[in-house]
Design a protein around this motif. Structure first.
Motif, PDB file in Angstrom:
ATOM      1  N   TYR A  29       0.838  -1.200   0.000  1.00 60.81           N
ATOM      2  CA  TYR A  29       0.000   0.000   0.000  1.00 60.81           C
ATOM      3  C   TYR A  29       0.876   1.253   0.000  1.00 60.81           C
ATOM      4  N   TYR A  74      -6.560  -2.748   6.601  1.00 60.22           N
ATOM      5  CA  TYR A  74      -6.178  -3.140   5.239  1.00 60.22           C
ATOM      6  C   TYR A  74      -7.290  -2.777   4.255  1.00 60.22           C
ATOM      7  N   PHE A  78      -7.057  -0.013   1.278  1.00 62.15           N
ATOM      8  CA  PHE A  78      -7.434  -0.389  -0.087  1.00 62.15           C
ATOM      9  C   PHE A  78      -8.451   0.600  -0.657  1.00 62.15           C
ATOM     10  N   LYS A  79      -9.443   0.965   0.151  1.00 61.68           N
ATOM     11  CA  LYS A  79     -10.466   1.906  -0.316  1.00 61.68           C
ATOM     12  C   LYS A  79      -9.872   3.284  -0.606  1.00 61.68           C
ATOM     13  N   ASP A  82      -7.946   2.919  -3.866  1.00 59.30           N
ATOM     14  CA  ASP A  82      -8.925   2.766  -4.940  1.00 59.30           C
ATOM     15  C   ASP A  82      -9.578   4.112  -5.268  1.00 59.30           C
TER      16      ASP A  82
END
Length: 135
Positions: A29, A74, A78-79, A82
Protein backbone atom coordinates in the motif's frame (compact mmCIF):
# COMPACT_ATOMS: atom_id res chain seq x y z
CA UNK A 1 -5.93 -9.94 5.98
CA UNK A 2 -9.19 -8.36 7.10
CA UNK A 3 -11.56 -10.65 5.26
CA UNK A 4 -10.29 -13.83 6.96
CA UNK A 5 -9.19 -12.12 10.20
CA UNK A 6 -5.59 -13.16 9.55
CA UNK A 7 -4.27 -10.00 11.17
CA UNK A 8 -5.90 -10.91 14.49
CA UNK A 9 -5.05 -14.62 14.24
CA UNK A 10 -1.36 -14.01 13.48
CA UNK A 11 -1.20 -11.43 16.28
CA UNK A 12 -2.76 -13.90 18.70
CA UNK A 13 -0.61 -16.87 17.68
CA UNK A 14 2.65 -14.93 17.63
CA UNK A 15 2.03 -12.76 20.69
CA UNK A 16 4.46 -9.90 20.82
CA UNK A 17 5.78 -10.08 17.26
CA UNK A 18 2.74 -11.03 15.21
CA UNK A 19 1.44 -7.48 14.99
CA UNK A 20 4.78 -6.24 13.71
CA UNK A 21 4.94 -9.05 11.14
CA UNK A 22 1.48 -8.30 9.81
CA UNK A 23 2.43 -4.65 9.36
CA UNK A 24 4.90 -5.75 6.68
CA UNK A 25 1.83 -6.44 4.54
CA UNK A 26 1.18 -2.70 4.54
CA UNK A 27 4.30 -2.14 2.44
CA UNK A 28 2.53 -2.70 -0.92
CA UNK A 29 0.00 0.00 0.00
CA UNK A 30 2.83 2.37 0.88
CA UNK A 31 4.68 1.53 -2.32
CA UNK A 32 1.62 2.36 -4.42
CA UNK A 33 0.89 5.59 -2.55
CA UNK A 34 4.51 6.79 -2.65
CA UNK A 35 5.75 5.67 -6.05
CA UNK A 36 2.67 5.18 -8.21
CA UNK A 37 0.12 7.73 -6.98
CA UNK A 38 2.77 10.05 -5.48
CA UNK A 39 0.50 11.53 -2.83
CA UNK A 40 1.92 12.56 0.53
CA UNK A 41 -1.53 12.97 2.16
CA UNK A 42 -2.51 9.46 1.01
CA UNK A 43 0.75 8.04 2.32
CA UNK A 44 0.17 9.73 5.68
CA UNK A 45 -3.36 8.31 5.86
CA UNK A 46 -2.07 4.79 5.17
CA UNK A 47 0.66 5.15 7.79
CA UNK A 48 -1.88 6.40 10.33
CA UNK A 49 -4.29 3.51 9.64
CA UNK A 50 -1.44 1.03 9.98
CA UNK A 51 -0.17 2.53 13.24
CA UNK A 52 -3.70 2.44 14.69
CA UNK A 53 -3.96 -1.22 13.73
CA UNK A 54 -0.56 -1.92 15.29
CA UNK A 55 -1.44 -0.09 18.52
CA UNK A 56 -4.74 -1.93 18.87
CA UNK A 57 -3.11 -5.29 18.23
CA UNK A 58 -0.42 -4.59 20.83
CA UNK A 59 -2.84 -4.31 23.74
CA UNK A 60 -1.67 -7.15 26.04
CA UNK A 61 -3.31 -10.44 27.01
CA UNK A 62 -4.93 -11.03 23.62
CA UNK A 63 -7.42 -8.22 24.19
CA UNK A 64 -5.92 -6.18 21.36
CA UNK A 65 -5.99 -9.13 19.00
CA UNK A 66 -9.68 -9.60 19.69
CA UNK A 67 -10.27 -5.88 19.09
CA UNK A 68 -8.20 -6.14 15.90
CA UNK A 69 -11.05 -8.08 14.31
CA UNK A 70 -13.04 -4.84 14.15
CA UNK A 71 -10.23 -2.56 12.94
CA UNK A 72 -10.21 -3.08 9.18
CA UNK A 73 -7.07 -1.10 8.32
CA UNK A 74 -6.18 -3.14 5.24
CA UNK A 75 -9.66 -2.60 3.81
CA UNK A 76 -9.53 1.10 4.69
CA UNK A 77 -6.16 1.47 2.97
CA UNK A 78 -7.43 -0.39 -0.09
CA UNK A 79 -10.47 1.91 -0.32
CA UNK A 80 -8.27 5.00 -0.04
CA UNK A 81 -5.97 3.82 -2.81
CA UNK A 82 -8.92 2.77 -4.94
CA UNK A 83 -10.48 6.20 -4.46
CA UNK A 84 -7.28 7.91 -5.59
CA UNK A 85 -6.83 5.62 -8.60
CA UNK A 86 -10.42 6.11 -9.78
CA UNK A 87 -10.42 9.84 -9.06
CA UNK A 88 -13.11 9.75 -6.36
CA UNK A 89 -13.27 13.43 -5.47
CA UNK A 90 -14.80 12.81 -2.03
CA UNK A 91 -12.02 10.42 -0.99
CA UNK A 92 -9.26 12.63 -2.37
CA UNK A 93 -10.70 15.75 -0.78
CA UNK A 94 -11.18 14.07 2.61
CA UNK A 95 -7.62 12.72 2.65
CA UNK A 96 -6.12 16.04 1.53
CA UNK A 97 -8.11 18.05 4.11
CA UNK A 98 -6.98 15.76 6.94
CA UNK A 99 -3.27 15.73 5.99
CA UNK A 100 -2.07 18.20 8.64
CA UNK A 101 -4.00 16.57 11.49
CA UNK A 102 -2.85 13.16 10.28
CA UNK A 103 0.77 14.15 10.97
CA UNK A 104 -0.15 15.02 14.56
CA UNK A 105 -2.11 11.77 14.93
CA UNK A 106 0.85 9.76 13.61
CA UNK A 107 3.10 11.29 16.28
CA UNK A 108 0.49 10.46 18.94
CA UNK A 109 0.21 6.87 17.68
CA UNK A 110 3.99 6.46 17.87
CA UNK A 111 3.85 7.62 21.52
CA UNK A 112 0.98 5.20 22.23
CA UNK A 113 2.92 2.33 20.64
CA UNK A 114 5.99 3.20 22.72
CA UNK A 115 3.87 3.12 25.90
CA UNK A 116 2.32 -0.21 24.87
CA UNK A 117 5.76 -1.73 24.26
CA UNK A 118 6.86 -0.57 27.71
CA UNK A 119 3.64 -1.91 29.26
CA UNK A 120 4.12 -5.26 27.56
CA UNK A 121 7.70 -5.51 28.83
CA UNK A 122 6.59 -4.73 32.39
CA UNK A 123 3.73 -7.21 32.15
CA UNK A 124 6.00 -9.95 30.80
CA UNK A 125 8.54 -9.37 33.57
CA UNK A 126 5.77 -9.60 36.14
CA UNK A 127 4.41 -12.82 34.66
CA UNK A 128 7.88 -14.37 34.49
CA UNK A 129 8.64 -13.36 38.10
CA UNK A 130 5.35 -14.94 39.21
CA UNK A 131 6.21 -18.15 37.35
CA UNK A 132 9.66 -18.28 38.94
CA UNK A 133 8.10 -17.64 42.36
CA UNK A 134 5.59 -20.47 41.84
CA UNK A 135 8.28 -22.92 40.78
Amino acid sequence: MDRYYLDAVIGLLLEGVGDFITQLLTLPYLYISIFKIKSLPLTLAIIYNSLCDLAIGMIPLGIGDMMDIFKRSYMQNFKLIDGFIHGDRATISAVNKKAAITVVLIVLMVVVIYILVKLTIVLMRYVLSMLVWLL
